[in-house]
Design a protein around this motif. Structure first.
Motif, PDB file in Angstrom:
ATOM      1  N   ASN A 175      -9.963  -9.406 -38.184  1.00  0.00           N
ATOM      2  CA  ASN A 175     -11.350  -8.744 -37.873  1.00  0.00           C
ATOM      3  C   ASN A 175     -11.900  -7.917 -38.805  1.00  0.00           C
ATOM      4  O   ASN A 175     -12.862  -7.818 -39.216  1.00  0.00           O
ATOM      5  CB  ASN A 175     -11.328  -8.030 -36.466  1.00  0.00           C
ATOM      6  CG  ASN A 175     -11.154  -8.812 -35.054  1.00  0.00           C
ATOM      7  OD1 ASN A 175     -10.953  -9.929 -35.285  1.00  0.00           O
ATOM      8  ND2 ASN A 175     -10.926  -8.021 -34.030  1.00  0.00           N
ATOM      9  N   VAL A 180      -5.302 -19.050 -23.596  1.00  0.00           N
ATOM     10  CA  VAL A 180      -6.489 -18.285 -23.170  1.00  0.00           C
ATOM     11  C   VAL A 180      -6.807 -19.011 -21.701  1.00  0.00           C
ATOM     12  O   VAL A 180      -7.042 -18.140 -20.681  1.00  0.00           O
ATOM     13  CB  VAL A 180      -7.577 -18.328 -24.254  1.00  0.00           C
ATOM     14  CG1 VAL A 180      -8.830 -17.847 -23.382  1.00  0.00           C
ATOM     15  CG2 VAL A 180      -7.355 -17.551 -25.272  1.00  0.00           C
ATOM     16  N   VAL A 182     -13.059 -11.653 -17.124  1.00  0.00           N
ATOM     17  CA  VAL A 182     -12.365 -11.229 -18.582  1.00  0.00           C
ATOM     18  C   VAL A 182     -13.107 -12.399 -19.635  1.00  0.00           C
ATOM     19  O   VAL A 182     -13.583 -12.024 -20.603  1.00  0.00           O
ATOM     20  CB  VAL A 182     -11.120 -11.151 -18.539  1.00  0.00           C
ATOM     21  CG1 VAL A 182     -10.724 -10.816 -19.884  1.00  0.00           C
ATOM     22  CG2 VAL A 182     -10.630  -9.876 -17.607  1.00  0.00           C
ATOM     23  N   LEU A 183     -12.990 -13.506 -19.283  1.00  0.00           N
ATOM     24  CA  LEU A 183     -12.899 -14.802 -20.384  1.00  0.00           C
ATOM     25  C   LEU A 183     -14.586 -14.899 -20.392  1.00  0.00           C
ATOM     26  O   LEU A 183     -15.235 -15.173 -21.171  1.00  0.00           O
ATOM     27  CB  LEU A 183     -12.350 -15.989 -19.728  1.00  0.00           C
ATOM     28  CG  LEU A 183     -10.957 -15.884 -19.795  1.00  0.00           C
ATOM     29  CD1 LEU A 183     -10.266 -17.189 -19.413  1.00  0.00           C
ATOM     30  CD2 LEU A 183     -10.358 -15.315 -21.182  1.00  0.00           C
ATOM     31  N   LYS A 229     -16.873 -12.446 -20.264  1.00  0.00           N
ATOM     32  CA  LYS A 229     -17.736 -11.666 -20.963  1.00  0.00           C
ATOM     33  C   LYS A 229     -17.024 -11.897 -22.499  1.00  0.00           C
ATOM     34  O   LYS A 229     -17.921 -11.578 -23.271  1.00  0.00           O
ATOM     35  CB  LYS A 229     -17.246 -10.156 -20.331  1.00  0.00           C
ATOM     36  CG  LYS A 229     -17.858  -9.033 -21.081  1.00  0.00           C
ATOM     37  CD  LYS A 229     -17.432  -7.862 -20.435  1.00  0.00           C
ATOM     38  CE  LYS A 229     -18.314  -7.715 -19.168  1.00  0.00           C
ATOM     39  NZ  LYS A 229     -19.709  -7.163 -19.596  1.00  0.00           N
ATOM     40  N   ALA A 230     -15.683 -12.176 -22.494  1.00  0.00           N
ATOM     41  CA  ALA A 230     -15.317 -12.301 -24.085  1.00  0.00           C
ATOM     42  C   ALA A 230     -15.939 -13.543 -24.527  1.00  0.00           C
ATOM     43  O   ALA A 230     -16.484 -13.155 -25.920  1.00  0.00           O
ATOM     44  CB  ALA A 230     -13.697 -12.696 -23.880  1.00  0.00           C
ATOM     45  N   PHE A 231     -16.223 -14.454 -23.891  1.00  0.00           N
ATOM     46  CA  PHE A 231     -16.824 -15.633 -24.695  1.00  0.00           C
ATOM     47  C   PHE A 231     -18.445 -15.683 -24.478  1.00  0.00           C
ATOM     48  O   PHE A 231     -18.985 -16.540 -24.905  1.00  0.00           O
ATOM     49  CB  PHE A 231     -16.085 -16.790 -24.243  1.00  0.00           C
ATOM     50  CG  PHE A 231     -14.747 -17.127 -24.912  1.00  0.00           C
ATOM     51  CD1 PHE A 231     -14.616 -17.776 -25.955  1.00  0.00           C
ATOM     52  CD2 PHE A 231     -13.594 -16.840 -23.999  1.00  0.00           C
ATOM     53  CE1 PHE A 231     -13.378 -17.902 -26.646  1.00  0.00           C
ATOM     54  CE2 PHE A 231     -12.593 -16.782 -24.174  1.00  0.00           C
ATOM     55  CZ  PHE A 231     -12.102 -17.570 -25.674  1.00  0.00           C
ATOM     56  N   GLN A 232     -18.860 -14.869 -23.780  1.00  0.00           N
ATOM     57  CA  GLN A 232     -20.441 -14.730 -23.353  1.00  0.00           C
ATOM     58  C   GLN A 232     -20.825 -16.088 -22.827  1.00  0.00           C
ATOM     59  O   GLN A 232     -21.737 -16.666 -23.471  1.00  0.00           O
ATOM     60  CB  GLN A 232     -20.918 -14.202 -24.808  1.00  0.00           C
ATOM     61  CG  GLN A 232     -20.480 -12.880 -25.241  1.00  0.00           C
ATOM     62  CD  GLN A 232     -21.491 -12.574 -26.570  1.00  0.00           C
ATOM     63  OE1 GLN A 232     -22.629 -12.744 -26.559  1.00  0.00           O
ATOM     64  NE2 GLN A 232     -20.741 -12.081 -27.561  1.00  0.00           N
TER      65      GLN A 232
END
Length: 226
Positions: A136, A191, A202-203, A205-208
């Motif tokens: 990152n 994942v 969770v996933l 939101k994380a991957f939109q």
């Protein structure tokens, strides 16, 4: 005399501090090693116990069969044949291991990481598109290249990387790793195929993406090619 004692003490402290700074813990050789105060209850160690040297033979440092191609008839079209401390007991404490990767046409060694080792890869046959993604802090840059027979590429420790066969025929690569047990985490498997599953919220939101797509992906069979 006080000045001499002070100087001597200062030099001693600096020397001791230098020793502490230069010392370091051994690299972890498993995902975790929870401390325990009751040795009889202990199961794992960070590495393996050592054989008495007088019982060591040549076979402890030997492995045969890496020249044999493995089947790539699986969903990702690749198979990794590892040669680590589990295959060669003599690798224990030496900090190196090896792997052969066989690729079908269009076969992929999916994005994955080795949490405990860097990797150096040489193409023995075929043409591979390879790459890794920086952290990152470096804006997740993709560092990639097309490799042909005899070409070499390095994947730094812990970074996500992959190899894809671009040719019409089979491809073969040989990888050296800087750990007797480098470990492997295949990103999609970890994942979307974790047990028990990660909460879809969770996933999503994380991957939109929406929860339906996450639910679909979590129901897939995530093949492990290692």
């Amino acid at each position: 005399m006080k000045g001499v004692h002070f100087l001597t003490s200062t030099v001693a402290i600096l020397a001791f501090t230098s020793f502490l700074v230069s010392a370091y813990d051994p690299s972890p050789l498993q995902d975790f090693c929870v401390a325990i105060n009751k040795p009889p209850s202990a199961v794992f160690v960070n590495g393996k116990f050592c054989k008495d040297p007088k019982f060591v033979t040549a076979n402890d440092f030997f492995f045969s069969g890496l020249q044999i191609a493995k089947s790539t008839a699986n969903p990702v079209g690749s198979t990794v044949t590892a040669v680590n401390v589990d295959q060669i007991a003599g690798l224990n404490t030496l900090g190196i291991s090896l792997a052969r990767i066989d690729f079908a046409p269009n076969g992929l060694n999916p994005p994955h990481t080795h949490p405990r080792g860097s990797e150096i890869l040489v193409v023995l046959e075929g043409t591979l598109y390879v790459g890794f993604v920086t952290s990152n802090a470096d804006n997740n840059r993709l560092i990639s290249k097309v490799l042909n027979k005899g070409d070499v590429f390095v994947f730094p420790i812990g970074l996500i990387h992959f190899q894809l066969n671009l040719g019409y025929g089979n491809a073969v690569a040989l990888a050296g790793l800087s750990s007797q047990n480098p470990g492997v985490i295949t990103i999609a498997n970890a994942v979307f195929g974790s047990k028990p599953p990660i909460n879809p919220d969770v996933l999503a939101k994380a991957f939109q993406v929406d929860n339906k797509l996450v639910d679909y992906l979590q129901k897939q069979f995530w093949y492990e090619n290692n």
